[in-house]
Every structure is written in C-alpha cells, then in structure tokens.
Write a protein that holds these residues in place. Structure first.
Motif, PDB file in Angstrom:
ATOM      1  N   TYR A  47       0.870  -1.178   0.000  1.00  0.00           N
ATOM      2  CA  TYR A  47       0.000   0.000   0.000  1.00  0.00           C
ATOM      3  C   TYR A  47       0.902   1.221   0.000  1.00  0.00           C
ATOM      4  CZ  TYR A  47      -4.069  -2.868   1.128  1.00  0.00           C
ATOM      5  OH  TYR A  47      -5.089  -3.786   1.077  1.00  0.00           O
ATOM      6  N   VAL A  48       0.522   2.217  -0.803  1.00  0.00           N
ATOM      7  CA  VAL A  48       1.291   3.458  -0.871  1.00  0.00           C
ATOM      8  C   VAL A  48       0.355   4.631  -0.596  1.00  0.00           C
ATOM      9  CG1 VAL A  48       2.739   4.963  -2.279  1.00  0.00           C
ATOM     10  CG2 VAL A  48       2.883   2.475  -2.582  1.00  0.00           C
ATOM     11  N   PHE A  49       0.568   5.307   0.531  1.00  0.00           N
ATOM     12  CA  PHE A  49      -0.162   6.528   0.819  1.00  0.00           C
ATOM     13  C   PHE A  49       0.512   7.631   0.003  1.00  0.00           C
ATOM     14  CE2 PHE A  49      -1.179   3.816   4.296  1.00  0.00           C
ATOM     15  CZ  PHE A  49      -2.415   4.219   4.786  1.00  0.00           C
ATOM     16  N   PHE A  50      -0.294   8.401  -0.738  1.00  0.00           N
ATOM     17  CA  PHE A  50       0.279   9.411  -1.637  1.00  0.00           C
ATOM     18  C   PHE A  50      -0.605  10.646  -1.682  1.00  0.00           C
ATOM     19  CE2 PHE A  50      -2.928   7.635  -4.286  1.00  0.00           C
ATOM     20  CZ  PHE A  50      -3.256   8.612  -5.217  1.00  0.00           C
ATOM     21  N   ASP A  51      -0.021  11.724  -2.172  1.00  0.00           N
ATOM     22  CA  ASP A  51      -0.740  12.963  -2.440  1.00  0.00           C
ATOM     23  C   ASP A  51      -0.683  13.206  -3.947  1.00  0.00           C
ATOM     24  OD1 ASP A  51      -0.846  16.011  -2.933  1.00  0.00           O
ATOM     25  OD2 ASP A  51      -1.539  15.793  -0.870  1.00  0.00           O
ATOM     26  N   VAL A  78      -3.176   4.754  -1.939  1.00  0.00           N
ATOM     27  CA  VAL A  78      -4.096   5.316  -0.953  1.00  0.00           C
ATOM     28  C   VAL A  78      -3.959   6.838  -0.946  1.00  0.00           C
ATOM     29  CG1 VAL A  78      -4.779   5.330   1.479  1.00  0.00           C
ATOM     30  CG2 VAL A  78      -3.819   3.229   0.461  1.00  0.00           C
ATOM     31  N   PRO A  79      -4.925   7.553  -1.546  1.00  0.00           N
ATOM     32  CA  PRO A  79      -4.810   9.016  -1.571  1.00  0.00           C
ATOM     33  C   PRO A  79      -5.097   9.629  -0.211  1.00  0.00           C
ATOM     34  CG  PRO A  79      -6.855   8.333  -2.633  1.00  0.00           C
ATOM     35  CD  PRO A  79      -6.115   7.075  -2.243  1.00  0.00           C
ATOM     36  N   VAL A  80      -4.285  10.625   0.157  1.00  0.00           N
ATOM     37  CA  VAL A  80      -4.521  11.347   1.400  1.00  0.00           C
ATOM     38  C   VAL A  80      -4.800  12.834   1.173  1.00  0.00           C
ATOM     39  CG1 VAL A  80      -3.408   9.747   2.984  1.00  0.00           C
ATOM     40  CG2 VAL A  80      -2.033  11.483   1.869  1.00  0.00           C
ATOM     41  N   GLY A  81      -4.349  13.421   0.081  1.00  0.00           N
ATOM     42  CA  GLY A  81      -4.685  14.806  -0.239  1.00  0.00           C
ATOM     43  C   GLY A  81      -4.363  15.809   0.849  1.00  0.00           C
ATOM     44  N   ILE A  82      -3.077  15.948   1.208  1.00  0.00           N
ATOM     45  CA  ILE A  82      -2.701  16.789   2.351  1.00  0.00           C
ATOM     46  C   ILE A  82      -1.705  17.905   2.031  1.00  0.00           C
ATOM     47  CG2 ILE A  82      -3.154  15.010   4.091  1.00  0.00           C
ATOM     48  CD1 ILE A  82      -0.140  14.330   4.006  1.00  0.00           C
ATOM     49  N   LEU A  83      -1.092  17.908   0.859  1.00  0.00           N
ATOM     50  CA  LEU A  83       0.026  18.827   0.602  1.00  0.00           C
ATOM     51  C   LEU A  83      -0.369  20.231   0.174  1.00  0.00           C
ATOM     52  CD1 LEU A  83       2.684  16.574  -1.158  1.00  0.00           C
ATOM     53  CD2 LEU A  83       2.595  17.312   1.232  1.00  0.00           C
ATOM     54  N   VAL A 146       4.732  11.868   2.650  1.00  0.00           N
ATOM     55  CA  VAL A 146       4.369  11.030   1.506  1.00  0.00           C
ATOM     56  C   VAL A 146       5.514  11.039   0.515  1.00  0.00           C
ATOM     57  CG1 VAL A 146       1.855  11.196   1.685  1.00  0.00           C
ATOM     58  CG2 VAL A 146       3.108  13.005   0.497  1.00  0.00           C
ATOM     59  N   PRO A 147       5.668   9.960  -0.225  1.00  0.00           N
ATOM     60  CA  PRO A 147       4.911   8.714  -0.133  1.00  0.00           C
ATOM     61  C   PRO A 147       5.256   7.944   1.138  1.00  0.00           C
ATOM     62  CG  PRO A 147       6.685   8.458  -1.717  1.00  0.00           C
ATOM     63  CD  PRO A 147       6.695   9.900  -1.278  1.00  0.00           C
ATOM     64  N   PHE A 148       4.294   7.153   1.576  1.00  0.00           N
ATOM     65  CA  PHE A 148       4.464   6.280   2.732  1.00  0.00           C
ATOM     66  C   PHE A 148       4.061   4.879   2.288  1.00  0.00           C
ATOM     67  CE2 PHE A 148       2.823   4.211   6.592  1.00  0.00           C
ATOM     68  CZ  PHE A 148       3.938   4.294   7.395  1.00  0.00           C
ATOM     69  N   LEU A 149       5.020   3.974   2.302  1.00  0.00           N
ATOM     70  CA  LEU A 149       4.780   2.594   1.857  1.00  0.00           C
ATOM     71  C   LEU A 149       4.605   1.703   3.072  1.00  0.00           C
ATOM     72  CD1 LEU A 149       7.044   4.028  -0.051  1.00  0.00           C
ATOM     73  CD2 LEU A 149       7.159   1.793  -1.085  1.00  0.00           C
ATOM     74  N   ILE A 150       3.632   0.824   2.999  1.00  0.00           N
ATOM     75  CA  ILE A 150       3.475  -0.195   4.020  1.00  0.00           C
ATOM     76  C   ILE A 150       3.268  -1.505   3.276  1.00  0.00           C
ATOM     77  CG2 ILE A 150       1.017   0.261   4.388  1.00  0.00           C
ATOM     78  CD1 ILE A 150       1.574  -0.386   7.406  1.00  0.00           C
TER      79      ILE A 150
END
Length: 190
Positions: A47-51, A78-83, A146-150
């Motif tokens: 899983y990759v959390f990304f903007d 996994v979109p987080v939309g934070i930047l 981001v990116p944050f990989l798990i």
C-alpha cells in the motif's frame, strides 16, 4: 477507529517501531480498509499513501510501473490529499472516478510542475468519510510524509518506509514481498 486500533497504534508510536522497522501486524487489517486505487492482479501486499500533487509520489509511481506490469506486483494507492489546497479535491476526483486506475494513470502521465493532472472535485459525504479514514490512519500510524509505503512479506511481517526509496531499495522491497532471497531481481538470475 476502535479502541483496539488505538491501543495498537499507541504501542507502535511509543515503541518507535511504526517507522522504517517492523510494524505490528495488527495494523494490516486497518490499512486494508483504506479507500484506494488498485493496480495489478493478485493478493495485495503493498500500500502506498500518496498525495496527487507530490513529486516524490509521482517518481515512485513511475518507478513501480515495471514491477506492476512485468513482475506481477500488486499495489494499492491510498490518496490522502494533504500537501496543497487542490490535493484534497484531486484525491476526491480519483476516488469518484468510474475507472480509478485509468484516472490515476492519466493524472500521472500529465504530472507537471509538481501538480497531478486531474481536476479537483467536491467530495460527497461517502468519499469525504473515506478520505478522512485514509488521513486519520496515515497520521495514527505515525507517517511523517508522503509517499508512505506499508508492505507485507510472505512471512507476514509488516514493514513501513517513508519517502521515495532508492531503486535498489525498491528491488529489495519487491523481493521481500515476493518471498525471494534478498538479492535484487537482476542478481537473482541463474
């Protein structure tokens, strides 16, 4: 998030194992519940959390494409939309798309000047709740950017990495996910 998840995350943060080292397997079921965009077929182990406006996320997207297309890696983005101000609306647009992977591919293909090529959209309540879950989990895990990989290895060990890893590290991560020896794919040939 329930009390159990809060306890697991408190443990992870208190012990400092949420970043870079082994992450408690208790986190994995919560990560699997994230709203995401799937690329590849088979069991998801990355899983990759990304903007949508993150140049490092864009670089990682490009770097993972050969592993997805040629070696069968399955990724959930996994979109987080934070930047930036438009990030949240772009994340909402991706999750609202009928063909999410195609929308993400178009966004990444048109990435310019630190901006994903997709028009921001309003997040109706169901999408807003899903994005809120993504962001809350991202923060609760202790992600610092981001990116944050798990990812999960074949031996069910869960690991996390922040940032756009060097390509040699990506090869090692891919090998761990696939259950291959720690050698990179190039050196693993007979």
């Amino acid at each position: 998030m329930g009390g159990i998840m809060a306890a697991v995350l408190a443990f992870l943060l208190a012990t400092g194992i949420a970043q870079g080292r082994l992450v408690n397997r208790g986190v994995w079921p919560y990560v699997r519940q994230c709203a995401s965009i799937r690329e590849g077929r088979g069991p998801v182990r990355l899983y990759v959390f990304f903007d949508p406006n993150c140049p490092y996320c864009h670089s990682l997207y490009d770097a993972l494409q050969p592993a997805i297309r040629q070696r069968g890696l399955v990724v959930r983005w996994v979109p987080v939309g934070i930047l930036t101000l438009s990030s949240y609306g772009k994340a909402a647009a991706l999750l609202r798309a009928t063909h999410k992977a195609a929308a993400m591919a178009r966004m990444e293909a048109g990435f310019r000047n630190g901006r994903g090529a997709i028009r921001p959209r309003r997040a109706p309540p169901p999408v807003a709740r899903r994005l809120s879950y993504n962001v809350q989990l991202f923060e609760d895990i202790g992600a610092r950017g981001v990116p944050f990989l798990i990812y999960k290895t074949r031996k069910d060990h869960v690991h996390a990495v922040t940032g756009d890893p060097p390509r040699s590290d990506l090869a090692r991560i891919e090998a761990r996910i696939a259950g291959r020896p720690k050698a990179t794919p190039q050196t693993a040939r007979p």
